[in-house]
Motif scaffolding. Structure first.
Motif: not given
Lengths: 488, 347
Positions: B37, B41-42, B45-46, B49-50, B52, B106
């Protein structure tokens, strides 16, 4: 009982699990369809109103509904994709022989769906950066795309009810395909309009029901009034229309699929002066127990005269008609649908009368209780309508041309049962999560609104109610170390 | 004639799904390998984000592939579903789990829930392309026949399994290349390097697997092998090889604009799929079902062609608009606070 037993004995072992699986996945998918087909339209009505009047409350509602639309669409895409797999995995016989006759509707549907996915993505993510007008205009084709998608699906289903547009060769295979005829079959028009209006009515009552519940709990602000009035008005205006459309589709079934009509109305022998049964149970010997019998009414409903001859189930051999149990199921589903539809007409009239006489919303708590229940009731009506059309067609997958048993896969029934169990577990989890997401959204929105009311200003943009939702604002990717509070 | 045109449309749709859907599955693949985790994480996250705004559009291609298949080539669809029953059924389950896992990750509040949904999403991102690849391999090696029983293991052979593995590594390659470019777009230079290294590793695996698949087809699927080493098939194999080298060069140079490496990676995958299609000519299933034998009624095919044409006119601008808006950063949803501020003022 004899005919039921015989039908069961003749049926391949795969039939029951395959039908159960298909029925389960379709029944689940259909719950999402009203929101998918009709919510974009209702949202855009409110969005347009908000833009015209500069009404921020309307825009806020439209934005929140678009978030609901998004979650719904995400789940709908996956359950819909599963259905396309199932056509082949469960009914290879249907697709192999008839795919090129009735498949074109799905071709239209697939592209419409594609367009819808693109437009929804642009609509959802265009709120902030796109100019307000451009954003609204880009979303305008969305309801049209949804209607086009429904066109494709309904073309395929109505073809299964009244197959046309082909000729059978000596080997019994379809040749000489006429696409235009295969798409616009006799049942297509009635089924399509009945379906589209059903979706609008259902979505309207479901959305309005949420705010009616809020109203009953004492939340009587402009936000709740607007959230209730717009969808409820759309639904109430269309309910009488749906009643007329429902009546015309029933008469169309009477003419085009007489045996199915006989099952829906549990008519055993052909004849005039037929009574109408409300509920009741058909037995394999043709007797009917229970239910309310209204003399002559069925003939009147079918042909406006007591002399109308109604075809009975016994007009065809036992293996070419629904069993007594299936007929009873179709009959109950039909009666439930008609019953709910009639009650909704009463509710719509109530609303219309108060509005015409007093120019305001009804004040009675009973009205809002009924409105809150109307959402659930209309979903039940949609499910019942679907059961009526599918069970009533038995034992045919292509009416009078192919039996369900001929279309089923040859995969071992054990594999199918395992698959069914797996799908049930997965779907229960998915739909429970879907519901949980909607409830979480609702709670967060309410808390945010309450906080606004207390402090008189909006909360910080960093902690927004949707920041954790599938289509919420995209979080900024931090270029530094991860924020400490979320570490395990 | 019209059957050949529709066969080309089908092939192009498969190629489009391999590229668009592949990128999407690839993101899930790297999600799976991102580590715990904290460490992951990063990258995660990307990935969120990319993916979605475009993930659904990427996957709608599959519906289109299925629809063209059953409308245009109903016999192929029937045989495919019969003989590749298990892989396709598992792929279908994978698709539900994946979609639900991504959509519901999410909102999950607690770390345990997030982990569960995340794991479901990531594992099914691996499983789904594998089994879809297996089904494709079943077609390529001629195991999709009218006689193949659903309970027989027609898919448990070298070529189908290698196709499955190739599908997984291809998605990993596409995912990493796209994420590396996205990382630069979203100002996360360290992640750009992170995914560039993974893209190179995936590219190596793809190359090795592609060569071994080619070698296996020599005995296991001779018709396809012949097609891949001669004529049009060979041209596209060469195109795939050249763009593989170009991708390596672009990735190693690193400084090049991200769009170029994305383009060349897409060309690798698309040429490979098209090479396979060319190699199969004139068969839908090598040596047992030709395009003309498998084709549906002529009138249907003409209508399907027309529907496709109309749709291309409608959908292509829409898809281009979506990707354009996305890459230009126009797609950012409004936060609730923006609207509530106004509503609260109104009282």
């Amino acid at each position: 009982m004899h005919s039921t037993l015989q039908a069961l004995a003749d049926a391949p072992a795969q039939l029951l699990p395959a039908r159960s699986l298909m029925a389960f996945t379709l029944a689940s998918h259909i719950v999402l369809v009203p929101l998918g087909v009709a919510l974009p339209l209702i949202t855009l009505v409110l969005h347009g109103y908000g833009l015209r009047r500069g009404d921020r409350t309307a825009l806020l509602l439209a934005r929140r509904w678009s978030a609901v639309m998004a979650v719904q669409f995400a789940i709908g895409v996956v359950t819909g994709t599963v259905l396309s797999f199932e056509f082949g995995l469960l009914w290879p016989g249907l697709m192999g022989r008839w795919g090129d006759v009735f498949g074109i509707g799905f071709g239209v549907e697939a592209w419409a769906f594609f367009l819808e996915a693109v437009l929804i993505a642009i609509y959802l993510y265009g709120w902030r950066r796109l100019p307000a007008r451009t954003h609204f205009l880009l979303a305008l084709p969305l309801p049209a795309a949804a209607l086009l998608g429904a066109f494709g699906i309904l073309a395929a289903n109505s073809w299964m009810n009244t197959p046309r547009g082909f000729r059978l060769d000596s080997a019994g295979n379809p040749v000489d395909v006429k696409i235009w005829k295969a798409v616009f079959t006799p049942m297509f028009g009635p089924q399509y309009w009945h379906f589209v209006v059903a979706m609008l009515v259902t979505a309207g009552y479901v959305v309005a029901g949420v705010y009616a519940a809020g109203w009953l709990r004492g939340r009587r602000d402009r936000y709740h009034r607007l959230g209730f009035t717009v969808p409820f008005t759309v639904a109430a205006a269309l309910t009488p229309v749906q009643f007329v459309l429902g009546d015309s589709i029933a008469r169309k079934v009477f003419h085009e699929q007489p045996v199915k009509f006989a099952a829906m109305e549990i008519v055993w022998t052909t004849g005039a002066h037929m009574p109408e049964y409300l509920f009741g149970r058909l037995h394999p010997d043709g007797s009917i127990s229970g239910g309310i019998r209204i003399p002559q009414l069925d003939s009147v409903l079918a042909g406006f005269s007591t002399d109308t001859r109604v075809t009975g189930l016994t007009s065809v051999p036992a293996n070419a008609r629904p069993t007594a149990t299936q007929a009873t199921i179709a009959h109950w589903a039909f009666d439930i649908m008609v019953g709910i539809g009639s009650l909704l007409v009463v509710l719509a009239l109530w609303y219309a009368l108060v509005w015409l006489r007093r120019r305001r919303l009804p004040a009675s708590a009973w009205f809002y209780r009924c409105a809150a229940v109307a959402g659930v009731a209309s979903v039940v009506a949609v499910e019942s309508g679907w059961i009526t059309t599918e069970v009533g067609r038995q034992p045919w997958i292509v009416y009078e041309n192919m039996r369900v048993a001929e279309a089923v896969t040859s995969t071992r029934s054990t594999s199918l049962w395992i698959m069914f169990a797996l799908v049930v577990v997965v779907y229960v989890c998915v739909f429970a999560s879907f519901l949980a997401v909607l409830l979480t959204m609702r709670t967060r929105w309410r808390l945010a609104d309450e906080e606004d009311g207390r402090t008189g200003r909006a909360g910080s943009p960093r902690q927004t109610p949707e920041s954790g939702l599938p289509y919420g604002p995209r979080p900024a990717v931090p270029s530094g170390a991860p924020p400490p509070e979320d570490q395990p | 004639m019209i059957a050949d045109v529709v066969a080309v449309v089908l092939l192009l749709a498969v190629a489009a799904y391999a590229c668009a859907g592949g990128t999407d599955y690839g993101a899930g693949f790297w999600d799976l390998l991102a580590g715990g985790a904290r460490r992951g994480r990063r990258p995660r996250w990307l990935i969120d984000h990319a993916m979605a705004p475009v993930w659904e559009v990427n996957n709608v291609w599959l519906v289109f592939v299925l629809v063209i298949m059953w409308t245009g080539f109903p016999v192929l669809f029937q045989r495919l579903c019969q003989s590749m029953w298990l892989p396709l059924a598992l792929a279908a389950v994978g698709i539900v789990l994946r979609g639900a896992g991504f959509a519901l990750r999410k909102p999950a509040q607690r770390l345990a829930g997030r982990r569960l949904y995340g794991a479901v999403f990531a594992v099914s991102s691996l499983v789904t392309p594998f089994f879809l690849g297996v089904a494709a391999g079943g077609v390529a090696s001629g195991r999709v026949t009218a006689e193949a029983d659903p309970s027989a293991h027609a898919w448990a052979h070298p070529t189908p399994v290698l196709f499955g593995l190739l599908a997984v590594t291809t998605t990993a390659l596409l995912g990493a290349v796209f994420l590396a470019a996205d990382a630069r777009r979203f100002d996360a230079p360290d992640l750009a390097g992170y995914f560039r290294r993974r893209a190179l590793a995936a590219l190596g695996c793809v190359a090795v697997l592609a060569v071994s698949t080619l070698a296996t087809t020599r005995d296991d699927a001779p018709h396809v092998w012949h097609g891949l080493t001669h004529g049009a098939g060979l041209v596209f194999v060469a195109a795939a090889a050249v763009s593989t080298l170009a991708t390596v060069w672009l990735l190693v140079r690193g400084a090049s604009p991200g769009a170029w490496s994305r383009g060349s990676a897409v060309v690798v995958v698309a040429s490979a799929v098209i090479a396979w299609g060319m190699a199969q000519r004139p068969y839908l299933v090598p040596t047992t079902l030709t395009v003309s034998e498998g084709a549906g009624a002529d009138s249907t095919l003409r209508w399907l062609g027309l529907v496709t044409l109309v749709a291309v006119v409608l959908v292509v601008p829409a898809v281009v608009l979506l990707y354009r808006l996305d890459t230009r950063g126009e797609l950012e949803s409004l936060t609730d606070a923006d609207l509530r501020r106004g509503a609260a003022d109104e009282g």
